[in-house]
Write an enzyme that holds these catalytic residues in place. Structure first.
Site, PDB file in Angstrom:
ATOM      1  N   GLY A  32       0.814  -1.206   0.000  1.00  0.00           N
ATOM      2  CA  GLY A  32       0.000   0.000   0.000  1.00  0.00           C
ATOM      3  C   GLY A  32       0.844   1.251   0.000  1.00  0.00           C
ATOM      4  O   GLY A  32       2.020   1.245  -0.377  1.00  0.00           O
ATOM      5  N   HIS A  35       2.383   4.802  -4.903  1.00  0.00           N
ATOM      6  CA  HIS A  35       2.912   5.972  -5.603  1.00  0.00           C
ATOM      7  C   HIS A  35       3.039   5.617  -7.079  1.00  0.00           C
ATOM      8  O   HIS A  35       2.628   4.526  -7.517  1.00  0.00           O
ATOM      9  CB  HIS A  35       4.246   6.410  -5.005  1.00  0.00           C
ATOM     10  CG  HIS A  35       5.254   5.302  -4.850  1.00  0.00           C
ATOM     11  ND1 HIS A  35       5.799   4.630  -5.926  1.00  0.00           N
ATOM     12  CD2 HIS A  35       5.803   4.731  -3.741  1.00  0.00           C
ATOM     13  CE1 HIS A  35       6.652   3.734  -5.505  1.00  0.00           C
ATOM     14  NE2 HIS A  35       6.672   3.749  -4.180  1.00  0.00           N
ATOM     15  N   HIS A  38       4.427   2.164  -8.061  1.00  0.00           N
ATOM     16  CA  HIS A  38       3.472   1.053  -8.000  1.00  0.00           C
ATOM     17  C   HIS A  38       2.535   1.069  -9.208  1.00  0.00           C
ATOM     18  O   HIS A  38       2.239   0.020  -9.795  1.00  0.00           O
ATOM     19  CB  HIS A  38       2.625   1.148  -6.726  1.00  0.00           C
ATOM     20  CG  HIS A  38       3.384   0.974  -5.454  1.00  0.00           C
ATOM     21  ND1 HIS A  38       3.567   2.006  -4.566  1.00  0.00           N
ATOM     22  CD2 HIS A  38       3.999  -0.108  -4.920  1.00  0.00           C
ATOM     23  CE1 HIS A  38       4.252   1.575  -3.526  1.00  0.00           C
ATOM     24  NE2 HIS A  38       4.530   0.292  -3.713  1.00  0.00           N
ATOM     25  N   ASP A 152      13.799  -2.877  -5.586  1.00  0.00           N
ATOM     26  CA  ASP A 152      14.148  -3.892  -4.594  1.00  0.00           C
ATOM     27  C   ASP A 152      14.830  -5.056  -5.334  1.00  0.00           C
ATOM     28  O   ASP A 152      14.275  -6.148  -5.451  1.00  0.00           O
ATOM     29  CB  ASP A 152      12.896  -4.362  -3.865  1.00  0.00           C
ATOM     30  CG  ASP A 152      12.223  -3.227  -3.116  1.00  0.00           C
ATOM     31  OD1 ASP A 152      12.708  -2.868  -2.031  1.00  0.00           O
ATOM     32  OD2 ASP A 152      11.228  -2.681  -3.624  1.00  0.00           O
TER      33      ASP A 152
END
Length: 285
Positions: A32, A35, A38, A152
């Site tokens: 969640g 931004h 995402h 990531d």
């Protein structure tokens, strides 16, 4: 507004109806506080499958007791509104009790390979929490494709290895890092930055990019990385790690002849921990 479900039963019923119709499913796992990064992953998911599921779950298993689980932003209403402008078929927002019911005892524990060092040294609990929740999401959603952001990078490689090792039939697709105009990688934690820290934060990407160019032109890796650590520290950060690794295996690397290289960094400024990574360009020397 996309439909929101909170239970495995509701989720499985929706997915089963799509599968019975011969449709493919893409999953975008998130915590969640969405931004533009995402939303770029969501757009990419729509290019890979007929149906798109976005999961929103702040996973307690990947936070240590001293970390920011309690203050991590939970913005389901805002997130749902943002996703309403995208091609999203379902939002899966389970409660902690739904994901980890009473009596839950099983964990995934990656050891070695891409899970070695870096985040594992700084946050030993982290990849066990990530792979446990991701394996559960894969089992619940049964996606054909799952999109994970390159920001990531180590997590992306760990999830890929987990899927292969556990014979999970899902294609793990990387999504490019989305950045601010000054190079700062978008992150839900950027909202923690003070104005002064926000002004200094882009130095992380700038130094990493400059270091990658030097290595690509043949500069000694050890010297460049030592200089990068010093420069990042002088920019106001406390460095957890800044390293050159094989881009896919995450093995330590000593030479540009050892394979494709990725530079990875994690550093704190103020009370905020930032991560980033960049590829080393090849064939410049």
């Amino acid at each position: 507004m996309p439909e929101i479900v909170h239970t495995k039963a509701e989720l499985r019923a929706r997915v089963a109806s799509w599968k019975s119709a011969g449709q493919t499913v893409a999953l975008v796992p998130t915590m969640g506080a969405l931004h533009a990064g995402h939303l770029a992953l969501v757009k990419q998911a729509g290019d890979h499958a007929d149906r798109v599921v976005v999961s929103i779950f702040v996973n307690p298993a990947q936070f240590a007791p001293h970390e920011d689980f309690d203050r991590y932003p939970r913005t389901l209403d805002t997130d749902s509104a943002a996703l309403s402008a995208e091609r999203v078929d379902l939002i899966y927002a389970p409660a902690v009790e739904e994901m980890y019911p009473e009596g839950f005892i099983t964990r995934v524990a990656p050891q070695g390979g891409p899970a070695s060092g870096l985040e594992s040294d700084a946050r030993p609990h982290f990849f066990g929490g990530v792979t446990t929740v991701v394996s559960k999401l894969f089992g619940q959603v049964r996606p054909d494709v799952a999109i994970f952001g390159e920001k990531d990078w180590q997590q992306l490689q760990v999830v890929r290895r987990m899927s292969r090792d556990l014979d999970i039939d899902v294609e793990v697709v990387p999504g490019p890092t989305v950045r601010e105009h000054d190079g700062l990688a978008l992150s839900s934690r950027n909202r923690y930055l003070s104005p002064e820290d926000r002004a200094a934060a882009p130095a992380l990407h700038r130094i990493l990019t400059e270091s990658a160019a030097l290595i690509g032109h043949g500069a000694p890796i050890g010297v460049v990385m030592a200089d990068a650590r010093e420069a990042i520290t002088k920019a106001g950060f406390t460095v957890d790690y800044v390293e050159a690794r094989h881009a896919l295996t995450l093995d330590p690397i000593a030479s540009t002849h050892d394979g494709p290289i990725r530079l990875l960094v994690a550093a704190r400024i103020g009370g905020t921990r930032l991560i980033d990574n960049v590829p080393v360009p090849r064939g410049q020397d």
